[in-house]
Design a protein around this motif. Structure first.
Motif, PDB file in Angstrom:
ATOM      1  N   ALA A  71       0.011   5.137   4.399  1.00  0.00           N
ATOM      2  CA  ALA A  71      -0.228   4.663   3.038  1.00  0.00           C
ATOM      3  C   ALA A  71       0.192   5.683   1.987  1.00  0.00           C
ATOM      4  O   ALA A  71       0.405   5.316   0.831  1.00  0.00           O
ATOM      5  N   LEU A  72       0.331   6.949   2.370  1.00  0.00           N
ATOM      6  CA  LEU A  72       0.718   7.953   1.374  1.00  0.00           C
ATOM      7  C   LEU A  72       2.121   7.673   0.838  1.00  0.00           C
ATOM      8  O   LEU A  72       2.416   7.959  -0.330  1.00  0.00           O
ATOM      9  N   GLU A  98      -5.273  11.658   3.508  1.00  0.00           N
ATOM     10  CA  GLU A  98      -6.488  11.906   2.739  1.00  0.00           C
ATOM     11  C   GLU A  98      -6.263  12.971   1.680  1.00  0.00           C
ATOM     12  O   GLU A  98      -6.869  12.930   0.604  1.00  0.00           O
ATOM     13  N   LEU A  99      -5.390  13.922   1.971  1.00  0.00           N
ATOM     14  CA  LEU A  99      -5.066  14.958   0.994  1.00  0.00           C
ATOM     15  C   LEU A  99      -4.412  14.347  -0.238  1.00  0.00           C
ATOM     16  O   LEU A  99      -4.765  14.689  -1.386  1.00  0.00           O
ATOM     17  N   PHE A 100      -3.475  13.429  -0.036  1.00  0.00           N
ATOM     18  CA  PHE A 100      -2.843  12.732  -1.156  1.00  0.00           C
ATOM     19  C   PHE A 100      -3.872  11.896  -1.905  1.00  0.00           C
ATOM     20  O   PHE A 100      -3.846  11.824  -3.141  1.00  0.00           O
ATOM     21  N   PHE A 101      -4.773  11.245  -1.183  1.00  0.00           N
ATOM     22  CA  PHE A 101      -5.806  10.409  -1.797  1.00  0.00           C
ATOM     23  C   PHE A 101      -6.709  11.259  -2.695  1.00  0.00           C
ATOM     24  O   PHE A 101      -7.006  10.882  -3.848  1.00  0.00           O
ATOM     25  N   THR A 154      11.249   3.117   3.260  1.00  0.00           N
ATOM     26  CA  THR A 154      10.944   1.688   3.193  1.00  0.00           C
ATOM     27  C   THR A 154       9.548   1.445   2.628  1.00  0.00           C
ATOM     28  O   THR A 154       9.341   0.547   1.799  1.00  0.00           O
ATOM     29  N   ALA A 155       8.564   2.246   3.072  1.00  0.00           N
ATOM     30  CA  ALA A 155       7.198   2.090   2.573  1.00  0.00           C
ATOM     31  C   ALA A 155       7.106   2.431   1.087  1.00  0.00           C
ATOM     32  O   ALA A 155       6.364   1.777   0.340  1.00  0.00           O
ATOM     33  N   SER A 156       7.848   3.430   0.634  1.00  0.00           N
ATOM     34  CA  SER A 156       7.838   3.797  -0.785  1.00  0.00           C
ATOM     35  C   SER A 156       8.436   2.682  -1.639  1.00  0.00           C
ATOM     36  O   SER A 156       7.943   2.395  -2.738  1.00  0.00           O
ATOM     37  N   LEU A 157       9.484   2.045  -1.142  1.00  0.00           N
ATOM     38  CA  LEU A 157      10.065   0.902  -1.850  1.00  0.00           C
ATOM     39  C   LEU A 157       9.044  -0.224  -1.963  1.00  0.00           C
ATOM     40  O   LEU A 157       8.894  -0.838  -3.030  1.00  0.00           O
ATOM     41  N   ALA A 210      -5.406   4.604   0.090  1.00  0.00           N
ATOM     42  CA  ALA A 210      -6.526   4.573   1.021  1.00  0.00           C
ATOM     43  C   ALA A 210      -6.054   4.281   2.436  1.00  0.00           C
ATOM     44  O   ALA A 210      -5.020   3.633   2.652  1.00  0.00           O
ATOM     45  N   VAL A 211      -6.828   4.769   3.409  1.00  0.00           N
ATOM     46  CA  VAL A 211      -6.477   4.560   4.810  1.00  0.00           C
ATOM     47  C   VAL A 211      -6.501   3.075   5.168  1.00  0.00           C
ATOM     48  O   VAL A 211      -5.853   2.656   6.136  1.00  0.00           O
ATOM     49  N   ASP A 212      -7.208   2.269   4.373  1.00  0.00           N
ATOM     50  CA  ASP A 212      -7.242   0.819   4.614  1.00  0.00           C
ATOM     51  C   ASP A 212      -5.843   0.219   4.580  1.00  0.00           C
ATOM     52  O   ASP A 212      -5.547  -0.722   5.325  1.00  0.00           O
TER      53      ASP A 212
END
Length: 341
Positions: free
Chosen positions: A61-62, A124-127, A215-218, A236-238
């Motif tokens: 998710a980051l 979690e660090l990014f969160f 791809t995830a960032s897009l 979030a990890v969700d």
């Protein structure tokens, strides 16, 4: 012939999806389908890791969140021009590349459970960083922003998201069919053997992580454009668990499975949420969906797409056997008649 029929069926399905805005003016329906397109891109990015490389990440998710924050901050601070939105998409992709390279370089030194735990810690660090930097990100409350006037039209954005879904699906299909993609699948099946053959496993896994991160960032940037709002929930990890869930339910190792899983999870989510007004039990829809997930994993361990393909192969096999038996019976009857004459 089989591939040709499949492509025809896929084209018909694509035309039906593209024609939806022509037959309905429901904003809810259009928004739901647009959301499915975007989340399907995110799920396909996770499938590159899990399904084609054999990597389980709890911090995916980051990348999604970094894409959403990038385009949101640019549109909030630099204006809502179309050129700013395009710049935001490009910057989200570049940031995804850089972050994925750095994260991969750090975390791919370890394997299996240790890798999963390290990605969870980095996520979690990014969160926490987004939560603490309230002056920039708005913290848990997030911030809203305005998008270009052209993208405010939900139908226009619907076709834009569909176009990106098709483009990403095509490019990822080329990637997994390439020699690099074949090596990744070999690593998934037996990493030690691939390394013994002479492949640089670390380099290939890093390449897979970078492709998945881009791809995830897009997907995150498109999500930000649709919601016009960004908060720490995108990190979030969700979000990672949702991608994992969609990939497994649809069928890991099949890009089609990521799309099917995304559609199924999103539609069931919306359906159970809407039933909350009917009976209080549906307000705890996660429990019900958890049961559905357990049933799918138990009875369709390869995912719905693989189960459907298996049923199709079994049906064709049974058809060929029954046809062969019928032809054999006819031949025997003909020979008996000839011998009697």
């Amino acid at each position: 012939m089989k591939r040709r029929r499949f492509h025809i069926l896929l084209l018909i399905l694509l035309l039906l999806v593209a024609a939806v805005p022509l037959f309905t003016e429901s904003r809810a329906t259009i928004n739901l389908l647009t959301h499915i397109f975007i989340i399907a891109i995110f799920a396909m990015s996770y499938d590159i890791l899990l399904g084609y490389t054999g990597i389980i990440s709890f911090g995916h998710a980051l990348f999604f969140g970094s894409g959403a924050y990038t385009i949101g901050l640019l549109l909030k601070n630099l204006g809502r021009g179309l050129e700013i939105a395009l710049l935001g998409l490009v910057m989200a992709i570049l940031l995804g590349l850089v972050v994925a390279f750095l994260i991969g370089t750090i975390s791919l030194r370890v394997r299996d459970t240790y890798f999963a735990m390290m990605t969870l810690a980095l996520g979690e660090l990014f969160f926490i960083a987004a939560f603490k930097l309230r002056g920039l990100t708005g913290g848990e409350d997030g911030f809203s922003f305005r998008v270009p006037e052209m993208l405010q039209d939900r139908v226009v954005f619907y076709y834009l998201a569909l176009l990106f879904l098709i483009l990403v699906f095509y490019l990822l299909g080329l990637f997994i069919s390439s020699p690099t993609g074949r090596v990744l699948q070999a690593i998934r099946e037996n990493e030690r053997r691939a390394q013994a053959i002479g492949y640089d496993v670390f380099r290939y896994k890093l390449f897979s992580t970078v492709v998945a991160g881009i791809t995830a960032s897009l997907a995150g940037a498109l999500y930000g454009l649709q919601e016009r709002f960004v908060s720490t929930s995108v990190l979030a990890v969700d979000k990672t668990l949702d991608a994992l869930l969609m990939t497994i339910i649809g069928g890991s190792g099949t890009l089609y499975g990521a799309i099917v899983g995304s559609a199924l999870v999103t539609i069931v989510h919306e359906w159970f949420s809407s039933l909350g007004s009917v009976h209080p039990i549906f307000e705890r829809w996660l429990i019900i969906f958890g049961i559905v997930y357990i049933v799918v994993v138990l009875f369709f361990p390869g995912g719905l797409v693989r189960a459907f393909n298996s049923l199709g192969r079994r049906w064709r096999k049974d058809t060929r056997i029954s046809t062969g038996v019928a032809l054999s019976s006819e031949v025997v009857n003909v020979k008996e008649k000839e011998s009697s004459c």
